[in-house]
Design an enzyme around this catalytic site. Structure first.
Site, PDB file in Angstrom:
ATOM      1  N   THR A  40       0.813  -1.221   0.000  1.00  0.00           N
ATOM      2  CA  THR A  40       0.000   0.000   0.000  1.00  0.00           C
ATOM      3  C   THR A  40       0.847   1.272   0.000  1.00  0.00           C
ATOM      4  O   THR A  40       0.302   2.371   0.124  1.00  0.00           O
ATOM      5  CB  THR A  40      -0.905   0.053   1.244  1.00  0.00           C
ATOM      6  OG1 THR A  40      -0.061  -0.063   2.394  1.00  0.00           O
ATOM      7  CG2 THR A  40      -1.939  -1.057   1.247  1.00  0.00           C
ATOM      8  N   LYS A  41       2.153   1.147  -0.113  1.00  0.00           N
ATOM      9  CA  LYS A  41       3.009   2.330  -0.017  1.00  0.00           C
ATOM     10  C   LYS A  41       3.043   3.082  -1.359  1.00  0.00           C
ATOM     11  O   LYS A  41       2.606   2.567  -2.389  1.00  0.00           O
ATOM     12  CB  LYS A  41       4.416   1.919   0.417  1.00  0.00           C
ATOM     13  CG  LYS A  41       4.450   1.315   1.823  1.00  0.00           C
ATOM     14  CD  LYS A  41       4.005   2.317   2.869  1.00  0.00           C
ATOM     15  CE  LYS A  41       4.215   1.853   4.299  1.00  0.00           C
ATOM     16  NZ  LYS A  41       3.168   0.948   4.804  1.00  0.00           N
TER      17      LYS A  41
END
Ligand code: PLP
Length: 380
Positions: A185-186
């Site tokens: 999710t970065k």
């Protein structure tokens, strides 16, 4: 019949043809790990950051563990950090038998309060780990000066802050070591992965050895017609980045600033849409935030009901984070009370992260804003 409601996902990556082609090239090549693409990524990311040495690792968690190892952290040592973070940050101290010592955060930003850091330092403190929560740089000038005065290391957990700058300071500029995450999710991702940025070439060499079992030579550097023996010179870890991860990351670097700018536009739209919304407080930010997360604070007693209400309306949301000192392991191991760090505890009870990624449309942002307003009215 009405069209079915489209879910607004909490996060969607934007990996596409460039990453697919880059991985395909890697799969057709000789090295799948610790090969030329890892080196190419390390050089390119170092240039992006303006830092001379980058060491690719398997995750930010392992990167933090390696850095504390390289700093010689062990039993009896203390590491000062924030309770408003993901568990990886303080766990890195626990891996080495050291004690994470928390300092409370500023209630408006969620970032480490430098006065609280100063008060938490003892003769046993070996390092401070600053966390650039949500993408905003912690007060690096103040923390650098505290760490210099006490001759302790300053480590940056930059899992949220690949593109960040504030008060004339860039991410990885003032820290002795800065650790990044490329988790799914970065803002830049290879599914899992991480990197450590350092200025000192000797520390970079040490980290390269530590990520590879503590052995003297990696497979690519031993490749040739003559067999070259390797030796184990210290106890290390299995924590290297693979060439497949590096291949996924390389094409993303040139998109980082553009994607950050789009996230900022989304944040501004959220902030305009939520201004004056009863029972919603916004997190203060300034400078060039990475805008990894957009977090609002709602009244603690209804937070979980709001999460349920958003879910029922097809909106993905998350909690980043419940304060670490309130989690079972930390409560039971260290006996922390909620009010030991009341600002972090308060944010942890009230926080909700809303969808934020470049592919989110303005219409979707407006739907999230409307859904939050409806949900709050319903749970009041
Ligand atoms: C602040 C912070 N630190 C560390 C980590 C750990 O990163 P990784 O999953 O790459 O180990 C995360 C990941 O969520 C994070 O948000």
């Amino acid at each position: 019949m009405a069209a079915p409601m489209q879910r607004v996902e909490f996060y969607k990556h934007d990996l596409g043809e460039a990453e697919i082609a880059s991985v395909a090239d890697t799969l057709r090549s000789l090295f799948l790990t610790l090969g030329p693409r890892v080196g190419a990524f390390e050089r390119a990311f170092g240039e992006f950051l303006g830092v001379p040495h980058v060491v690719g690792v398997s995750s930010c968690t392992m990167g933090l563990a390696l850095v504390l190892d390289a700093l010689g952290v062990g039993p009896g040592d203390e590491i000062v950090t924030t309770p408003m973070t993901f568990i990886s940050t303080p766990n890195a101290a626990l891996f080495h038998g050291a004690k994470p010592v928390f300092a409370d955060v500023d209630p408006k930003t969620g970032l480490l309060d430098s006065k609280a850091v100063l008060a938490a330092i003892t003769p046993r403190t070996k390092a401070v780990i600053a966390v650039h929560l949500y993408g905003q740089l912690a007060d690096m000038k103040a923390l650098r000066s505290i760490c210099d005065r006490h001759r302790i290391a300053l480590v940056e957990d930059a899992a949220h802050a690949t593109e960040a700058e504030n008060d004339g300071v860039r991410v990885a500029e003032l820290g002795d070591a800065t650790v990044f995450s490329f988790y799914a999710t970065k803002t830049m991702t290879s599914g899992d992965g991480g990197a450590i940025a350092v200025k000192d070439p000797a520390i970079a060499d040490r980290l390269r050895r530590l990520r590879n079992h503590g052995v003297s030579k990696d497979a690519a550097s031993r490749h040739g017609n003559r067999y070259a023996h390797w030796d184990m010179v210290e106890l290390g870890y299995k924590a290297a980045m693979t060439d497949i991860e590096a291949a996924i990351l390389l094409p993303q670097i040139e998109r980082l600033h553009r994607r950050r700018d789009r996230r900022q536009a989304i944040v501004l739209r959220y902030e305009r849409g939520l201004a004056g919304q009863r029972d919603v407080d916004l997190i203060a930010w300034s400078g060039r935030s990475s805008h990894h997360l957009f977090t609002v604070l709602v009244p603690g007693p209804v937070r979980d009901a709001v999460l349920d209400g958003l879910g029922a309306r097809g909106i993905g949301a998350a909690v980043n984070y419940r304060a670490v000192h309130t989690l079972k392991y930390y409560r039971e191991t260290f006996g922390y009370a909620r009010d030991a760090f009341p600002n972090a505890a308060d944010i942890g009870e009230r926080t909700i992260s809303l969808p934020l990624y470049p592919g989110l449309t303005d219409a979707e942002v407006d739907r999230v804003i409307a859904a939050l307003g409806e949900t709050l009215s319903a749970v009041r």
